[in-house]
Scaffold this active site. Structure first.
Site, PDB file in Angstrom:
ATOM      1  N   PHE A 177     -12.045  -6.869  13.933  1.00  0.00           N
ATOM      2  CA  PHE A 177     -10.722  -7.476  13.419  1.00  0.00           C
ATOM      3  C   PHE A 177     -10.218  -6.107  12.382  1.00  0.00           C
ATOM      4  CE2 PHE A 177      -9.332 -10.239   9.345  1.00  0.00           C
ATOM      5  CZ  PHE A 177      -8.226  -9.873   9.892  1.00  0.00           C
ATOM      6  N   GLN A 178      -9.427  -5.824  11.779  1.00  0.00           N
ATOM      7  CA  GLN A 178      -8.638  -5.186  11.397  1.00  0.00           C
ATOM      8  C   GLN A 178      -9.292  -3.774  11.071  1.00  0.00           C
ATOM      9  OE1 GLN A 178      -8.362  -6.753   6.725  1.00  0.00           O
ATOM     10  NE2 GLN A 178      -5.859  -7.783   7.857  1.00  0.00           N
TER      11      GLN A 178
ATOM     12  N   GLU B 274       0.986  -1.391   0.137  1.00  0.00           N
ATOM     13  CA  GLU B 274      -0.039  -0.017   0.299  1.00  0.00           C
ATOM     14  C   GLU B 274       0.852   1.064  -0.293  1.00  0.00           C
ATOM     15  OE1 GLU B 274      -2.304  -3.231   2.062  1.00  0.00           O
ATOM     16  OE2 GLU B 274      -0.365  -2.521   1.750  1.00  0.00           O
TER      17      GLU B 274
ATOM     18  N   LYS C 232     -16.927  -0.818   5.519  1.00  0.00           N
ATOM     19  CA  LYS C 232     -18.268  -1.211   4.756  1.00  0.00           C
ATOM     20  C   LYS C 232     -19.619  -1.110   4.523  1.00  0.00           C
ATOM     21  CE  LYS C 232     -17.755  -6.049   2.652  1.00  0.00           C
ATOM     22  NZ  LYS C 232     -16.294  -7.551   2.629  1.00  0.00           N
TER      23      LYS C 232
ATOM     24  N   MET D  43      24.480   9.001   2.938  1.00  0.00           N
ATOM     25  CA  MET D  43      23.999  10.254   3.609  1.00  0.00           C
ATOM     26  C   MET D  43      24.414  10.040   5.126  1.00  0.00           C
ATOM     27  SD  MET D  43      24.128  13.939   2.523  1.00  0.00           S
ATOM     28  CE  MET D  43      23.658  14.131   0.888  1.00  0.00           C
TER      29      MET D  43
END
Length: 561
Positions: free
Chosen positions: A113-114, A51, A163, A467
């Site tokens: 969940f999630q 993602e 959802k 760097m």
């Protein structure tokens, strides 16, 4: 007509002219993906490997095209994986709309969940974060999100949709979003007059250009303004390409790794005109000594930038293109021949230089410039290679250097390159990376192969975090804590394993041949460029020092004698 929430999402994207989205599916967002499948001939979906890659790709798409970039993710870890990409866009004022889906409304706040409060998580790093719990508000929220992303100072907006809202139905009526005009109509004429008066009173003006000039589309007006003011021009990392890097008035970048000509000139000027820049600490160095001999005139669309980091003498708030147009109308032609000659002498006395005859980062960037004739979009990761890409490629057009300036995100460049090439398929797109940065999101090479996006990945491989090592070398008595990457990773084999073409260059000639082959290949290519681990970016300003104290390799040798 009655549509469910998922159908409304897709129809609203089509309203906004969205042709490409970047994302990764999951359970909570399945209804949207199912609808996206039905419209795959109208909206292209790029399935990234992670993602974060989707967020960076949407960002790169937006920077390269000037449109709003769109990314999609599911709930929980899918949504949180977008956070770094959203923050990157926020720090650089890039218009991105991130759409996530969450657990159903009855499950919110129950540690389902999630489940994650992604609107709350992203509140500090977006212009606005929405959660839509009523399907009847969905269409208007999406339209509002796109307006907010584009209006004023651009930036990312997040829309979180439970959802069950994507499944419920509501009345939908198509709307035409119209053309958004960025230009403010309420520019204070007194501010413009005061600015013009300051410029006319100046004998040694210097113009400092930032990313706002690019976001405004003000390149034409900027060039006219520079010529009328008869002044030298420097830029920030984000401002590259707003003013042509091949123009004789251009002096190179300003700040920590800016040219001596720019740093000395700004330190000596009597007027610094700041066009769409935010006075980053990497530009100003010690703020107490920055442009200490100058009055400061700042032009910016965001009033919050006035007197934020540097106290200014005069500000003009408004869209840069509109402000410059007004200034060009009232400003008489100026003449600063003596000042311009002094700056030109600085340019000749203090050119950028590097070790010749061996493969180095600056040589690689210059060879890319030579073979593309400067007609390419360059994306970068963050570090030494980023600075070399800024110093040694001459950017003559806006939206041709895509880099994480504010957040400094390692792992940004490859996703951004995929987004840029998707949005500008006729352009050559090259990501200049360090080996440390490439490791962050190298899985996106598989994305480029999967979707046949022919980007060129050039890895400046010094087997260290370059760097950070440079700072350890100069300021930490060579204590190289956790910066050595000498292991058995073979990037050529890795590229081949992902389906891309892999090549290695250890000499200048090998890179010339490899890059020419990459340009002609028409497919994703990685070139592993082996350079010395102690190559450094010069010039440099020590942290906390004045920019007038810029030093290079020769200065360091003389100091240590």
């Amino acid at each position: 007509m009655q549509l469910n929430g998922a159908e409304i999402v897709i129809e609203c994207l089509k309203e906004q002219g969205v042709d490409t989205v970047f994302g990764y599916p999951g359970g909570a967002i399945l209804n949207v993906y199912d609808e996206l499948y039905k419209h795959r001939d109208e909206i292209r979906h790029i399935l990234t490997s992670h993602e974060q890659g989707a967020a960076h790709a949407a960002d790169g798409y937006a920077r390269a095209t000037g449109k709003v970039g769109v990314c999609l993710a599911t709930s929980g870890p899918g949504a949180t994986n977008l956070v770094t990409g959203i923050a990157t866009a926020y720090m650089d004022s890039i218009p991105v709309v991130a759409i996530t889906c969450n657990v159903g409304v009855p499950l919110l706040g129950k540690d389902s969940f999630q489940e994650i409060d992604i609107a709350g998580v992203t509140m500090p790093i977006t212009k606005y974060s929405f959660i839509v719990k009523d399907v009847n508000q969905l269409a208007d929220t999406i339209r509002k999100a796109f307006r907010i992303a584009k209006m004023g100072r651009p930036g990312p907006v997040l829309i979180d949709i439970p959802k069950d809202v994507t499944a419920k139905k509501a009345e939908y009526e198509k709307e035409n979003p119209g053309v958004y005009n960025r230009e403010f109509t309420h520019i204070d004429e007194k501010e413009v007059a005061a600015a013009a008066e300051m410029i006319q009173a100046s004998e040694k003006p210097f113009i400092f250009v930032g990313g706002g000039a690019i976001l405004s589309g003000a390149s034409k007006e900027l060039k006219e303004f520079v010529e009328k003011t008869d002044a030298p021009v420097t830029d920030s990392l984000m401002g590259k390409g707003a003013f042509p890097g091949t123009d004789p008035r251009y002096t190179g970048m300003l700040g920590m790794h800016g040219t001596k000509a720019s740093n000395y000139g700004v330190s000596e000027c009597d007027l610094l005109v700041v066009v769409g820049a935010r006075f980053s600490d990497r530009v100003t160095g010690n703020t107490a000594t920055f442009a200490k001999n100058a009055k400061i005139l700042q032009i910016d669309i965001d009033p919050a930038e006035m007197n934020k980091n540097i106290i200014i003498d005069q500000g003009v708030v408004g869209d840069i293109k509109a402000v410059l147009r007004k200034l060009n109308e009232v400003l008489p032609q100026q003449d600063h021949a003596e000042w311009m000659k002094k700056i030109q002498d600085y340019k000749e006395k203090y050119p950028l230089k590097y070790h010749e005859g061996v493969l180095t980062g600056p040589f690689v960037v210059e060879e890319i410039y030579r073979q593309t004739k400067g007609d390419a979009i360059i994306t970068t990761e963050v570090g030494q290679h980023q600075m070399w890409a800024a110093q040694y490629f001459k950017y003559t057009k806006p939206r041709t250097l895509l880099t994480s300036g504010g957040l400094g995100t390692m792992g940004y460049g490859l996703g951004a390159a995929i987004g840029a090439k998707t949005g500008c398929p006729d352009k050559t797109v090259i990501n200049v990376a360090g080996d440390g940065c490439f490791r962050m999101n190298m899985n996106e090479l598989a994305t480029a192969v999967r979707h046949e996006v022919p980007v060129i990945e050039v890895v400046i491989n010094n087997h260290v975090l370059g760097m950070v090592r440079q700072w350890q070398d100069l300021f930490y008595d060579e204590r190289y804590s956790a910066t050595v990457l000498r292991d058995a990773v073979d990037y050529v084999k890795l590229a081949e394993a992902m389906g891309a073409e892999g090549m290695r260059a250890t000499t200048q000639e090998e890179f010339r041949e490899a890059f020419a082959k990459a340009l002609a290949s028409g497919r994703p290519v990685l070139i592993d460029c082996m350079i010395d681990c102690d190559d450094k970016v010069w010039p440099m300003v020590a942290p906390g020092a004045a920019i007038s104290e810029a030093f290079d390799e020769q200065d360091l040798k003389e100091k240590n004698r």
